[in-house]
Design a protein around this motif. Structure first.
Motif, PDB file in Angstrom:
ATOM      1  N   ASP A   1      -9.815   1.332   3.914  1.00 35.10           N
ATOM      2  CA  ASP A   1     -11.122   1.929   4.223  1.00 35.10           C
ATOM      3  C   ASP A   1     -11.659   1.412   5.558  1.00 35.10           C
ATOM      4  OD1 ASP A   1     -13.200   3.724   3.684  1.00 35.10           O
ATOM      5  OD2 ASP A   1     -14.437   2.165   2.764  1.00 35.10           O
ATOM      6  N   LEU A   2     -10.783   1.423   6.571  1.00 38.24           N
ATOM      7  CA  LEU A   2     -11.123   0.986   7.916  1.00 38.24           C
ATOM      8  C   LEU A   2     -10.815   2.096   8.911  1.00 38.24           C
ATOM      9  CD1 LEU A   2      -9.415  -2.537   7.896  1.00 38.24           C
ATOM     10  CD2 LEU A   2     -11.851  -2.078   7.630  1.00 38.24           C
ATOM     11  N   SER A   3     -11.479   2.054  10.052  1.00 37.34           N
ATOM     12  CA  SER A   3     -11.091   2.945  11.146  1.00 37.34           C
ATOM     13  C   SER A   3      -9.828   2.369  11.777  1.00 37.34           C
ATOM     14  CB  SER A   3     -12.204   3.028  12.189  1.00 37.34           C
ATOM     15  OG  SER A   3     -12.321   1.787  12.871  1.00 37.34           O
ATOM     16  N   LEU A   4      -9.153   3.168  12.562  1.00 32.05           N
ATOM     17  CA  LEU A   4      -7.979   2.656  13.278  1.00 32.05           C
ATOM     18  C   LEU A   4      -8.367   1.487  14.174  1.00 32.05           C
ATOM     19  CD1 LEU A   4      -6.075   5.912  14.274  1.00 32.05           C
ATOM     20  CD2 LEU A   4      -5.318   4.148  12.685  1.00 32.05           C
TER      21      LEU A   4
ATOM     22  N   THR B   1      -0.545   3.289  -0.739  1.00 34.20           N
ATOM     23  CA  THR B   1      -0.140   3.930   0.514  1.00 34.20           C
ATOM     24  C   THR B   1       0.965   4.970   0.335  1.00 34.20           C
ATOM     25  OG1 THR B   1       1.485   2.191   0.955  1.00 34.20           O
ATOM     26  CG2 THR B   1      -0.730   1.914   1.910  1.00 34.20           C
ATOM     27  N   GLY B   2       1.738   4.837  -0.739  1.00 34.76           N
ATOM     28  CA  GLY B   2       2.885   5.715  -0.924  1.00 34.76           C
ATOM     29  C   GLY B   2       4.134   5.192  -0.227  1.00 34.76           C
ATOM     30  N   PHE B   3       4.048   3.998   0.353  1.00 37.90           N
ATOM     31  CA  PHE B   3       5.199   3.373   0.997  1.00 37.90           C
ATOM     32  C   PHE B   3       5.971   2.556  -0.033  1.00 37.90           C
ATOM     33  CE2 PHE B   3       2.220   3.070   4.875  1.00 37.90           C
ATOM     34  CZ  PHE B   3       2.572   4.340   5.305  1.00 37.90           C
ATOM     35  N   HIS B   4       7.223   2.290   0.263  1.00 33.53           N
ATOM     36  CA  HIS B   4       8.036   1.440  -0.603  1.00 33.53           C
ATOM     37  C   HIS B   4       7.587  -0.010  -0.443  1.00 33.53           C
ATOM     38  CE1 HIS B   4      11.551  -0.535  -2.332  1.00 33.53           C
ATOM     39  NE2 HIS B   4      11.812   0.637  -2.914  1.00 33.53           N
ATOM     40  N   ARG B   5       7.676  -0.773  -1.521  1.00 31.89           N
ATOM     41  CA  ARG B   5       7.293  -2.190  -1.493  1.00 31.89           C
ATOM     42  C   ARG B   5       8.077  -2.957  -0.433  1.00 31.89           C
ATOM     43  NH1 ARG B   5       9.973  -6.173  -3.628  1.00 31.89           N
ATOM     44  NH2 ARG B   5      11.161  -4.787  -4.982  1.00 31.89           N
ATOM     45  N   ASN B   6       9.346  -2.636  -0.262  1.00 31.74           N
ATOM     46  CA  ASN B   6      10.151  -3.312   0.765  1.00 31.74           C
ATOM     47  C   ASN B   6       9.620  -3.038   2.169  1.00 31.74           C
ATOM     48  OD1 ASN B   6      11.798  -4.289  -1.254  1.00 31.74           O
ATOM     49  ND2 ASN B   6      13.415  -2.777  -0.919  1.00 31.74           N
ATOM     50  N   TYR B   7       9.145  -1.821   2.402  1.00 31.11           N
ATOM     51  CA  TYR B   7       8.581  -1.464   3.701  1.00 31.11           C
ATOM     52  C   TYR B   7       7.326  -2.291   3.975  1.00 31.11           C
ATOM     53  CZ  TYR B   7       6.562   1.472   7.413  1.00 31.11           C
ATOM     54  OH  TYR B   7       6.017   1.930   8.591  1.00 31.11           O
ATOM     55  N   ILE B   8       6.484  -2.473   2.952  1.00 32.79           N
ATOM     56  CA  ILE B   8       5.274  -3.291   3.106  1.00 32.79           C
ATOM     57  C   ILE B   8       5.670  -4.709   3.526  1.00 32.79           C
ATOM     58  CG2 ILE B   8       3.253  -4.288   1.937  1.00 32.79           C
ATOM     59  CD1 ILE B   8       3.009  -1.251   2.208  1.00 32.79           C
ATOM     60  N   GLY B   9       6.655  -5.281   2.860  1.00 34.09           N
ATOM     61  CA  GLY B   9       7.118  -6.620   3.195  1.00 34.09           C
ATOM     62  C   GLY B   9       7.660  -6.707   4.607  1.00 34.09           C
ATOM     63  N   MET B  10       8.403  -5.701   5.017  1.00 31.31           N
ATOM     64  CA  MET B  10       8.967  -5.692   6.368  1.00 31.31           C
ATOM     65  C   MET B  10       7.864  -5.578   7.419  1.00 31.31           C
ATOM     66  SD  MET B  10      12.353  -3.394   5.675  1.00 31.31           S
ATOM     67  CE  MET B  10      13.162  -3.692   7.239  1.00 31.31           C
ATOM     68  N   ILE B  11       6.844  -4.797   7.137  1.00 31.69           N
ATOM     69  CA  ILE B  11       5.696  -4.691   8.046  1.00 31.69           C
ATOM     70  C   ILE B  11       5.016  -6.052   8.154  1.00 31.69           C
ATOM     71  CG2 ILE B  11       3.351  -3.732   8.296  1.00 31.69           C
ATOM     72  CD1 ILE B  11       5.447  -1.713   9.069  1.00 31.69           C
ATOM     73  N   GLU B  12       4.763  -6.676   7.010  1.00 33.02           N
ATOM     74  CA  GLU B  12       4.060  -7.960   7.008  1.00 33.02           C
ATOM     75  C   GLU B  12       4.839  -9.054   7.735  1.00 33.02           C
ATOM     76  OE1 GLU B  12       2.836  -9.043   3.054  1.00 33.02           O
ATOM     77  OE2 GLU B  12       1.344  -7.440   2.967  1.00 33.02           O
TER      78      GLU B  12
ATOM     79  N   LEU C   1      -4.580  -7.648  -3.644  1.00 33.08           N
ATOM     80  CA  LEU C   1      -3.533  -6.674  -3.927  1.00 33.08           C
ATOM     81  C   LEU C   1      -2.169  -7.314  -3.749  1.00 33.08           C
ATOM     82  CD1 LEU C   1      -4.877  -3.607  -1.900  1.00 33.08           C
ATOM     83  CD2 LEU C   1      -4.947  -3.909  -4.381  1.00 33.08           C
ATOM     84  N   SER C   2      -1.242  -6.960  -4.612  1.00 36.49           N
ATOM     85  CA  SER C   2       0.145  -7.356  -4.416  1.00 36.49           C
ATOM     86  C   SER C   2       0.782  -6.351  -3.455  1.00 36.49           C
ATOM     87  CB  SER C   2       0.896  -7.333  -5.746  1.00 36.49           C
ATOM     88  OG  SER C   2       1.000  -6.000  -6.222  1.00 36.49           O
ATOM     89  N   GLN C   3       1.956  -6.682  -2.968  1.00 36.98           N
ATOM     90  CA  GLN C   3       2.669  -5.716  -2.128  1.00 36.98           C
ATOM     91  C   GLN C   3       2.965  -4.452  -2.923  1.00 36.98           C
ATOM     92  OE1 GLN C   3       6.133  -7.684  -0.507  1.00 36.98           O
ATOM     93  NE2 GLN C   3       4.946  -8.591   1.161  1.00 36.98           N
ATOM     94  N   GLU C   4       3.280  -4.598  -4.190  1.00 35.99           N
ATOM     95  CA  GLU C   4       3.552  -3.430  -5.042  1.00 35.99           C
ATOM     96  C   GLU C   4       2.310  -2.553  -5.183  1.00 35.99           C
ATOM     97  OE1 GLU C   4       5.232  -4.683  -8.746  1.00 35.99           O
ATOM     98  OE2 GLU C   4       7.138  -5.233  -7.822  1.00 35.99           O
TER      99      GLU C   4
ATOM    100  N   ILE D   1       0.288   3.807  10.436  1.00 32.85           N
ATOM    101  CA  ILE D   1      -0.837   2.912  10.713  1.00 32.85           C
ATOM    102  C   ILE D   1      -2.121   3.539  10.196  1.00 32.85           C
ATOM    103  CG2 ILE D   1      -2.199   1.845  12.556  1.00 32.85           C
ATOM    104  CD1 ILE D   1       0.464   1.598  14.139  1.00 32.85           C
ATOM    105  N   GLU D   2      -2.249   4.846  10.364  1.00 27.71           N
ATOM    106  CA  GLU D   2      -3.426   5.547   9.847  1.00 27.71           C
ATOM    107  C   GLU D   2      -3.498   5.462   8.321  1.00 27.71           C
ATOM    108  OE1 GLU D   2      -5.741   9.723  10.515  1.00 27.71           O
ATOM    109  OE2 GLU D   2      -3.572   9.852  10.204  1.00 27.71           O
ATOM    110  N   VAL D   3      -2.360   5.524   7.656  1.00 26.54           N
ATOM    111  CA  VAL D   3      -2.329   5.394   6.196  1.00 26.54           C
ATOM    112  C   VAL D   3      -2.841   4.013   5.782  1.00 26.54           C
ATOM    113  CG1 VAL D   3      -0.814   5.289   4.173  1.00 26.54           C
ATOM    114  CG2 VAL D   3      -0.501   7.100   5.871  1.00 26.54           C
TER     115      VAL D   3
END
Length: 76
Positions: free
Chosen positions: A61-64, A31-42, A22-25, A53-55
């Motif tokens: 498809d993992l448990s917490l 997830t419904g998050f912005h691509r920039n947010y994904i990058g900042m998390i990573e 998967l790409s960040q996009e 985190i639950e999202v």
């Protein structure tokens, strides 16, 4: 200084994303998050809320517990 746990969590998200080709996009769309947010998390620049985190867990498809299984170096 970035917190070790944020860096490790970001690495975990990046590893899971890449393992699923998967790409960040694409992960942002899932997830419904912005691509920039994904990058900042990573990069360990954001401290995600528990609901976010639950999202991520659902997106992969993992448990917490499974999502949060990684080593943290507390010496930092």
């Amino acid at each position: 200084m970035k917190e070790s746990i944020l860096i490790k969590f970001g690495e975990r998200i990046r590893t899971l994303r890449k393992a699923r080709n998967l790409s960040q996009e694409q992960l942002a769309e899932i997830t419904g998050f912005h691509r920039n947010y994904i990058g900042m998390i990573e990069r360990g620049e954001r401290n995600p809320a528990l609901v976010n985190i639950e999202v991520f867990a659902k997106a992969f498809d993992l448990s917490l517990a499974e999502l949060l299984t990684f080593e943290v170096n507390n010496e930092d």
